[in-house]
Design a protein around this motif. Structure first.
Motif, PDB file in Angstrom:
ATOM      1  N   LEU A   1       0.831  -1.207   0.000  1.00  0.00           N
ATOM      2  CA  LEU A   1       0.000   0.000   0.000  1.00  0.00           C
ATOM      3  C   LEU A   1       0.861   1.252   0.000  1.00  0.00           C
ATOM      4  CD1 LEU A   1      -2.584  -0.953   2.792  1.00  0.00           C
ATOM      5  CD2 LEU A   1      -3.011  -0.962   0.329  1.00  0.00           C
ATOM      6  N   GLN A   2       0.345   2.321  -0.617  1.00  0.00           N
ATOM      7  CA  GLN A   2       0.966   3.622  -0.451  1.00  0.00           C
ATOM      8  C   GLN A   2       0.823   4.050   1.009  1.00  0.00           C
ATOM      9  OE1 GLN A   2      -1.243   2.851  -2.948  1.00  0.00           O
ATOM     10  NE2 GLN A   2      -1.044   4.288  -4.662  1.00  0.00           N
ATOM     11  N   GLN A   3       1.826   4.769   1.494  1.00  0.00           N
ATOM     12  CA  GLN A   3       1.795   5.217   2.891  1.00  0.00           C
ATOM     13  C   GLN A   3       0.559   6.059   3.187  1.00  0.00           C
ATOM     14  OE1 GLN A   3       3.552   4.418   5.425  1.00  0.00           O
ATOM     15  NE2 GLN A   3       5.565   3.721   4.777  1.00  0.00           N
ATOM     16  N   ASP A   4       0.117   6.893   2.226  1.00  0.00           N
ATOM     17  CA  ASP A   4      -1.027   7.757   2.479  1.00  0.00           C
ATOM     18  C   ASP A   4      -2.360   6.999   2.428  1.00  0.00           C
ATOM     19  OD1 ASP A   4      -1.253   7.309  -0.226  1.00  0.00           O
ATOM     20  OD2 ASP A   4      -1.021   9.403  -0.822  1.00  0.00           O
ATOM     21  N   MET A   5      -2.320   5.724   2.047  1.00  0.00           N
ATOM     22  CA  MET A   5      -3.519   4.891   2.033  1.00  0.00           C
ATOM     23  C   MET A   5      -3.618   4.011   3.276  1.00  0.00           C
ATOM     24  SD  MET A   5      -4.556   2.029  -0.852  1.00  0.00           S
ATOM     25  CE  MET A   5      -4.393   3.162  -2.240  1.00  0.00           C
ATOM     26  N   LEU A   6      -2.509   3.892   3.986  1.00  0.00           N
ATOM     27  CA  LEU A   6      -2.405   2.906   5.052  1.00  0.00           C
ATOM     28  C   LEU A   6      -3.375   3.148   6.207  1.00  0.00           C
ATOM     29  CD1 LEU A   6      -0.995   0.388   6.054  1.00  0.00           C
ATOM     30  CD2 LEU A   6       0.866   1.817   6.929  1.00  0.00           C
ATOM     31  N   ASP A   7      -3.488   4.389   6.670  1.00  0.00           N
ATOM     32  CA  ASP A   7      -4.365   4.672   7.801  1.00  0.00           C
ATOM     33  C   ASP A   7      -5.825   4.350   7.478  1.00  0.00           C
ATOM     34  OD1 ASP A   7      -2.315   5.422   9.451  1.00  0.00           O
ATOM     35  OD2 ASP A   7      -2.534   7.569   9.086  1.00  0.00           O
ATOM     36  N   ASP A   8      -6.268   4.717   6.291  1.00  0.00           N
ATOM     37  CA  ASP A   8      -7.643   4.419   5.893  1.00  0.00           C
ATOM     38  C   ASP A   8      -7.853   2.912   5.761  1.00  0.00           C
ATOM     39  OD1 ASP A   8      -8.472   7.070   5.809  1.00  0.00           O
ATOM     40  OD2 ASP A   8      -7.855   7.316   3.724  1.00  0.00           O
ATOM     41  N   PHE A   9      -6.841   2.211   5.268  1.00  0.00           N
ATOM     42  CA  PHE A   9      -6.940   0.757   5.138  1.00  0.00           C
ATOM     43  C   PHE A   9      -7.039   0.113   6.522  1.00  0.00           C
ATOM     44  CE2 PHE A   9      -5.245  -3.545   4.541  1.00  0.00           C
ATOM     45  CZ  PHE A   9      -6.001  -3.983   3.463  1.00  0.00           C
ATOM     46  N   LYS A  10      -6.279   0.606   7.477  1.00  0.00           N
ATOM     47  CA  LYS A  10      -6.346   0.099   8.853  1.00  0.00           C
ATOM     48  C   LYS A  10      -7.744   0.275   9.428  1.00  0.00           C
ATOM     49  CE  LYS A  10      -1.558   1.023  10.242  1.00  0.00           C
ATOM     50  NZ  LYS A  10      -0.729   1.853  11.139  1.00  0.00           N
ATOM     51  N   THR A  11      -8.353   1.420   9.154  1.00  0.00           N
ATOM     52  CA  THR A  11      -9.706   1.683   9.645  1.00  0.00           C
ATOM     53  C   THR A  11     -10.682   0.655   9.097  1.00  0.00           C
ATOM     54  OG1 THR A  11      -9.270   4.059   9.828  1.00  0.00           O
ATOM     55  CG2 THR A  11     -11.577   3.375   9.726  1.00  0.00           C
ATOM     56  N   ILE A  12     -10.529   0.302   7.836  1.00  0.00           N
ATOM     57  CA  ILE A  12     -11.398  -0.710   7.223  1.00  0.00           C
ATOM     58  C   ILE A  12     -11.153  -2.078   7.860  1.00  0.00           C
ATOM     59  CG2 ILE A  12     -11.907  -1.952   5.076  1.00  0.00           C
ATOM     60  CD1 ILE A  12     -11.253   0.671   3.587  1.00  0.00           C
ATOM     61  N   ILE A  13      -9.895  -2.438   8.038  1.00  0.00           N
ATOM     62  CA  ILE A  13      -9.551  -3.730   8.635  1.00  0.00           C
ATOM     63  C   ILE A  13     -10.107  -3.844  10.056  1.00  0.00           C
ATOM     64  CG2 ILE A  13      -7.646  -5.140   9.514  1.00  0.00           C
ATOM     65  CD1 ILE A  13      -8.037  -5.417   6.549  1.00  0.00           C
ATOM     66  N   ASN A  14     -10.109  -2.747  10.783  1.00  0.00           N
ATOM     67  CA  ASN A  14     -10.628  -2.758  12.158  1.00  0.00           C
ATOM     68  C   ASN A  14     -12.115  -3.095  12.225  1.00  0.00           C
ATOM     69  OD1 ASN A  14      -8.170  -2.189  13.349  1.00  0.00           O
ATOM     70  ND2 ASN A  14      -8.509   0.030  13.380  1.00  0.00           N
ATOM     71  N   GLN A  15     -12.807  -3.014  11.095  1.00  0.00           N
ATOM     72  CA  GLN A  15     -14.227  -3.350  11.046  1.00  0.00           C
ATOM     73  C   GLN A  15     -14.459  -4.786  10.577  1.00  0.00           C
ATOM     74  OE1 GLN A  15     -15.951  -0.297   8.537  1.00  0.00           O
ATOM     75  NE2 GLN A  15     -14.750   1.290   9.571  1.00  0.00           N
ATOM     76  N   THR A  16     -13.380  -5.556  10.494  1.00  0.00           N
ATOM     77  CA  THR A  16     -13.455  -6.946  10.040  1.00  0.00           C
ATOM     78  C   THR A  16     -12.855  -7.861  11.109  1.00  0.00           C
ATOM     79  OG1 THR A  16     -11.257  -7.047   9.001  1.00  0.00           O
ATOM     80  CG2 THR A  16     -13.062  -6.077   7.703  1.00  0.00           C
ATOM     81  N   LYS A  17     -12.859  -9.157  10.817  1.00  0.00           N
ATOM     82  CA  LYS A  17     -12.205 -10.120  11.706  1.00  0.00           C
ATOM     83  C   LYS A  17     -10.720 -10.274  11.415  1.00  0.00           C
ATOM     84  CE  LYS A  17     -16.183 -13.131  12.677  1.00  0.00           C
ATOM     85  NZ  LYS A  17     -16.748 -14.490  12.513  1.00  0.00           N
ATOM     86  N   ASN A  18     -10.270  -9.668  10.326  1.00  0.00           N
ATOM     87  CA  ASN A  18      -8.854  -9.770   9.967  1.00  0.00           C
ATOM     88  C   ASN A  18      -7.977  -9.046  10.986  1.00  0.00           C
ATOM     89  OD1 ASN A  18     -10.712  -9.382   7.500  1.00  0.00           O
ATOM     90  ND2 ASN A  18      -8.966 -10.437   6.604  1.00  0.00           N
ATOM     91  N   LYS A  19      -6.754  -9.493  11.074  1.00  0.00           N
ATOM     92  CA  LYS A  19      -5.746  -8.815  11.865  1.00  0.00           C
ATOM     93  C   LYS A  19      -4.670  -8.278  10.948  1.00  0.00           C
ATOM     94  CE  LYS A  19      -7.794  -9.943  15.696  1.00  0.00           C
ATOM     95  NZ  LYS A  19      -8.556  -8.917  16.438  1.00  0.00           N
ATOM     96  N   LEU A  20      -4.138  -7.111  11.284  1.00  0.00           N
ATOM     97  CA  LEU A  20      -3.125  -6.460  10.463  1.00  0.00           C
ATOM     98  C   LEU A  20      -1.844  -6.327  11.261  1.00  0.00           C
ATOM     99  CD1 LEU A  20      -3.665  -3.363   8.196  1.00  0.00           C
ATOM    100  CD2 LEU A  20      -1.781  -3.381   9.837  1.00  0.00           C
ATOM    101  N   GLU A  21      -0.735  -6.639  10.610  1.00  0.00           N
ATOM    102  CA  GLU A  21       0.569  -6.525  11.272  1.00  0.00           C
ATOM    103  C   GLU A  21       1.514  -5.782  10.355  1.00  0.00           C
ATOM    104  OE1 GLU A  21       4.047  -9.640  12.441  1.00  0.00           O
ATOM    105  OE2 GLU A  21       2.037 -10.091  13.254  1.00  0.00           O
ATOM    106  N   GLU A  22       2.156  -4.753  10.884  1.00  0.00           N
ATOM    107  CA  GLU A  22       3.091  -3.959  10.078  1.00  0.00           C
ATOM    108  C   GLU A  22       4.531  -4.458  10.275  1.00  0.00           C
ATOM    109  OE1 GLU A  22       2.416   0.332   9.753  1.00  0.00           O
ATOM    110  OE2 GLU A  22       0.876   0.064  11.274  1.00  0.00           O
TER     111      GLU A  22
END
Length: 220
Positions: free
Chosen positions: A199-220
């Protein structure tokens, strides 16, 4: 529009996961409009699908190109990567460890080059001096990386596979850093596998917000 209709509209939008991804530009690299439409439909279907009692609904999935192309009779990319959106590709830790590291680099290369990031690899060295110890190296963009070096046993095989996942991600992010590109590779869990997502860095925060509404887990 009445007040009830307004809230009803918001609720519909709330469950439309693909539109949230669309708004942040996630699908911008897909140049086949029909393929993008089916990818989005599959994402929304999987997110709402509660038929698997062991998995349940609420997962963001990343449909691969083979599935989308075969189910909807579209032309498959056949470029060496399963990615359908040129951002996400599936990675199995056991396969990284058991001889498919270069195959995954090939998959990452397709994604990286679509995002104008150079990725050339060569000289994989897998030295198994004893049954208990391995040394695994690879050269990417003329820099040698140590993938793993150490002892292995039945007791630590799970941790070694995790080390391989971390090493692969760290190599990819170092490649990005050395080219001064504003991108990042993150890890997103699925119900049964792991996805690497560029992901582009400027897309990352919005993508995290979407992931937080799912069962997925995100790791940087």
């Amino acid at each position: 529009m009445g007040l009830f209709d307004f809230f009803k509209k918001e609720t519909i939008e709330e469950i439309n996961l693909s539109e949230k991804l669309e708004k942040i530009g996630y699908f911008d690299l897909i140049d086949n409009f029909e393929k993008k439409k089916y990818i989005k439909e599959k994402i929304d279907f999987d997110f709402a699908d509660d038929s698997n009692q062991y998995v349940g609904k609420g997962w963001l999935t990343f449909p691969n190109d083979y599935y989308i192309s075969s189910v909807y009779s579209l032309t498959e990319n056949k470029n060496g990567s399963p990615t359908s959106d040129f951002r996400a590709f599936e990675v199995w830790a056991s396969s990284l460890f058991r001889g498919e590291f270069l195959d995954y680099l090939k998959s990452a290369k397709i994604v990286f080059e679509r995002n104008n990031i150079k990725l050339e690899y060569k000289d994989e060295i897998f030295d198994e001096n004893t049954k208990e110890e391995i040394h695994h190296k690879v050269t990417v963009n003329e820099k040698e990386y140590i993938i793993f070096s150490g002892q292995i046993s039945r007791d630590n095989i799970g941790q070694i596979m995790k080390n391989y996942l971390d090493s692969f991600r760290n190599i990819l992010n170092d490649i990005i850093k050395r080219q001064a590109k504003e991108f990042k590779v993150i890890l997103v869990t699925q119900a049964e596998c792991v996805m690497f997502v560029l992901l582009q860095q400027d897309m990352l925060d919005d993508f995290k917000t979407i992931i937080n509404q799912t069962k997925n887990k995100l790791e940087e």
